[in-house]
Design an enzyme around this catalytic site. Structure first.
Site, PDB file in Angstrom:
ATOM      1  N   GLY A   1      -3.780   3.912  -2.642  1.00 25.46           N
ATOM      2  CA  GLY A   1      -4.874   3.260  -1.756  1.00 25.46           C
ATOM      3  C   GLY A   1      -5.935   3.941  -1.453  1.00 25.46           C
ATOM      4  O   GLY A   1      -7.116   3.956  -1.321  1.00 25.46           O
TER       5      GLY A   1
ATOM      6  N   THR B   1       1.839  -3.868  -6.079  1.00 24.39           N
ATOM      7  CA  THR B   1       0.890  -4.827  -5.167  1.00 24.39           C
ATOM      8  C   THR B   1       0.378  -6.127  -5.921  1.00 24.39           C
ATOM      9  O   THR B   1       0.217  -5.629  -7.481  1.00 24.39           O
ATOM     10  CB  THR B   1      -0.280  -3.851  -4.904  1.00 24.39           C
ATOM     11  OG1 THR B   1       0.119  -3.259  -3.909  1.00 24.39           O
ATOM     12  CG2 THR B   1      -1.556  -4.794  -4.495  1.00 24.39           C
TER      13      THR B   1
ATOM     14  N   THR C   1      -5.112  -1.953  -7.813  1.00 27.13           N
ATOM     15  CA  THR C   1      -4.021  -1.558  -7.304  1.00 27.13           C
ATOM     16  C   THR C   1      -3.801  -0.101  -7.673  1.00 27.13           C
ATOM     17  O   THR C   1      -4.245   0.299  -8.488  1.00 27.13           O
ATOM     18  CB  THR C   1      -2.696  -2.348  -7.896  1.00 27.13           C
ATOM     19  OG1 THR C   1      -1.552  -1.989  -7.591  1.00 27.13           O
ATOM     20  CG2 THR C   1      -2.965  -2.239  -9.472  1.00 27.13           C
ATOM     21  N   GLY C   2      -2.802   0.598  -6.796  1.00 33.45           N
ATOM     22  CA  GLY C   2      -2.823   2.088  -7.212  1.00 33.45           C
ATOM     23  C   GLY C   2      -2.754   2.856  -5.657  1.00 33.45           C
ATOM     24  O   GLY C   2      -2.384   2.266  -4.553  1.00 33.45           O
TER      25      GLY C   2
ATOM     26  N   GLY D   1      -3.767   0.535   3.265  1.00 30.61           N
ATOM     27  CA  GLY D   1      -4.484   1.041   2.124  1.00 30.61           C
ATOM     28  C   GLY D   1      -5.646   0.442   1.860  1.00 30.61           C
ATOM     29  O   GLY D   1      -6.519  -0.215   2.751  1.00 30.61           O
ATOM     30  N   ASP D   2      -5.959   0.379   0.519  1.00 29.60           N
ATOM     31  CA  ASP D   2      -7.294  -0.188   0.161  1.00 29.60           C
ATOM     32  C   ASP D   2      -7.446  -1.813  -0.099  1.00 29.60           C
ATOM     33  O   ASP D   2      -8.516  -2.562  -0.096  1.00 29.60           O
ATOM     34  CB  ASP D   2      -7.449   0.407  -1.154  1.00 29.60           C
ATOM     35  CG  ASP D   2      -6.694  -0.014  -2.450  1.00 29.60           C
ATOM     36  OD1 ASP D   2      -5.413   0.160  -1.895  1.00 29.60           O
ATOM     37  OD2 ASP D   2      -6.905  -0.524  -3.555  1.00 29.60           O
TER      38      ASP D   2
ATOM     39  N   ARG E   1      -0.381   2.511   8.843  1.00 31.24           N
ATOM     40  CA  ARG E   1      -1.019   3.039   7.688  1.00 31.24           C
ATOM     41  C   ARG E   1      -1.546   1.827   7.010  1.00 31.24           C
ATOM     42  O   ARG E   1      -0.861   0.650   6.883  1.00 31.24           O
ATOM     43  CB  ARG E   1      -0.410   3.771   6.751  1.00 31.24           C
ATOM     44  CG  ARG E   1      -1.079   4.422   5.466  1.00 31.24           C
ATOM     45  CD  ARG E   1      -0.811   3.336   4.207  1.00 31.24           C
ATOM     46  NE  ARG E   1      -1.498   3.907   3.050  1.00 31.24           N
ATOM     47  CZ  ARG E   1      -1.552   3.086   2.016  1.00 31.24           C
ATOM     48  NH1 ARG E   1      -0.849   1.771   2.231  1.00 31.24           N
ATOM     49  NH2 ARG E   1      -2.097   3.480   1.042  1.00 31.24           N
TER      50      ARG E   1
END
Ligand code: ASP
Length: 319
Positions: free
Chosen positions: A243, A189, A240-241, A219-220, A217
């Site tokens: 989420g 990301t 990033t990671g 994510g964050d 789906r």
């Protein structure tokens, strides 16, 4: 600088125009080949140059963030736009968010045809009274002047192979170690935080999500406060990671809250947020900068972060 057992945090830059960018953090990025490292470093440097040129010319923090992210969205080595991680169906679904210190925000998720998802986030911010759109139609994107591409444009051989590997591991009941190895392919990301000559701050994030995610789906990254946040009174943040854990920890807002309400230093706030993410079984990284003073880059131990920053005469890229 290392803050403890869970997270490494580096302080970067100082007063005045500052740009910090990331190209994702993951468990196994340190196992990249030399060619992959060189490609990622070159793409980070190009993104840094594009973004910092805006600041150096007296441009806005928002334009610097967008310029840097554009370059990374075009580079196939990152998990966003071209080169995005693929859903279980083999397609790309993209998310992005842009937020300014004054609270103006735009975000979109489930994008399947925007060449530059960060442009969609910007259009939502500038052209609508809303904050977040889910899968805006091609007609709406046209109306907003967004360049569109066929979904196949995003799909690279590396990401298709990563999806196949992911599917095989899950079909055969992979060990935790194998699953962790495959996890590396999920990262990449991109994000940017910038402060311009007037002291205005902005944050942006763009992602393809995670390899093998079920279609739909989110994510964050596109969620204001989770993966992206900016507040003129405190900080601009891009995460990033994994989420889900960043959402559960309201990670980007948490950095702001720790700085502005708990009085933590920015590097401490980043480390404590990453500890909280780690406590939920997540990993990843964060970039952040305040309205005044040095910025911070943090990532969980055992992870590696693609990162770069530019300030005055100094310039750094690292993978
Ligand atoms: N945070 C992103 C997501 O969960 C993925 C990443 O940063 O690697 O969608």
């Amino acid at each position: 600088m290392s803050m403890g057992d869970v997270a490494h945090v580096e302080r970067v830059g100082g007063e005045g125009p500052l740009l910090v960018i990331h190209g994702g953090a993951g468990r196994r990025l340190h196992e990249m080949t030399l060619e992959q490292k060189a490609e990622t470093n070159a793409a980070l440097a190009a993104a840094l140059d594009a973004g910092y040129a805006v600041l150096a010319a007296g441009g806005t923090a928002a334009d610097a963030v967008i310029a840097a992210i554009h370059v990374m969205e075009d580079a196939p080595c990152f998990n966003c736009a071209r080169g995005a991680a693929l859903t279980l169906d083999g397609t790309a679904e993209l998310d992005a968010c842009l937020m300014l210190g004054n609270g103006e925000t735009g975000a979109a998720c489930g994008l399947t045809s925007a060449k530059h998802p960060i442009d969609v986030a910007c259009a939502v911010m500038e052209r609508t009274p809303h904050v977040l759109f889910s899968a805006p139609s091609p007609a709406l994107l046209d109306e907003w002047g967004i360049e569109q591409v066929d979904n196949a444009y995003y799909v690279t051989p590396a990401r298709a192979a990563a999806l196949e590997e992911w599917k095989q591991l899950h079909a055969t009941g992979a060990s935790a170690a194998d699953a962790a190895a495959a996890d590396a392919t999920r990262h990449g990301t991109v994000g940017a935080v910038a402060r311009d000559a007037r002291g205005i701050i902005a944050a942006g994030t763009s992602t393809g999500g995670i390899t093998g995610q079920v279609s739909g789906r989110v994510g964050d990254s596109p969620l204001c406060g989770a993966g992206t946040y900016a507040n003129a009174g405190s900080v601009a943040v891009s995460c990033t990671g994994t989420g889900e854990t960043f959402i559960q920890e309201v990670a980007a807002y948490q950095v702001h809250a720790r700085v502005s309400m708990a009085g933590e230093a920015l590097d401490e706030a980043c480390a404590h947020m990453l500890e909280a993410v780690d406590g939920r079984g997540g990993n990843g990284g964060v970039i952040a900068l305040p309205a005044e003073g040095a910025g911070a880059i943090g990532y969980t131990c055992g992870a590696q972060m693609n990162r770069a920053w530019a300030w005055e005469g100094q310039r750094f890229t690292g993978v």
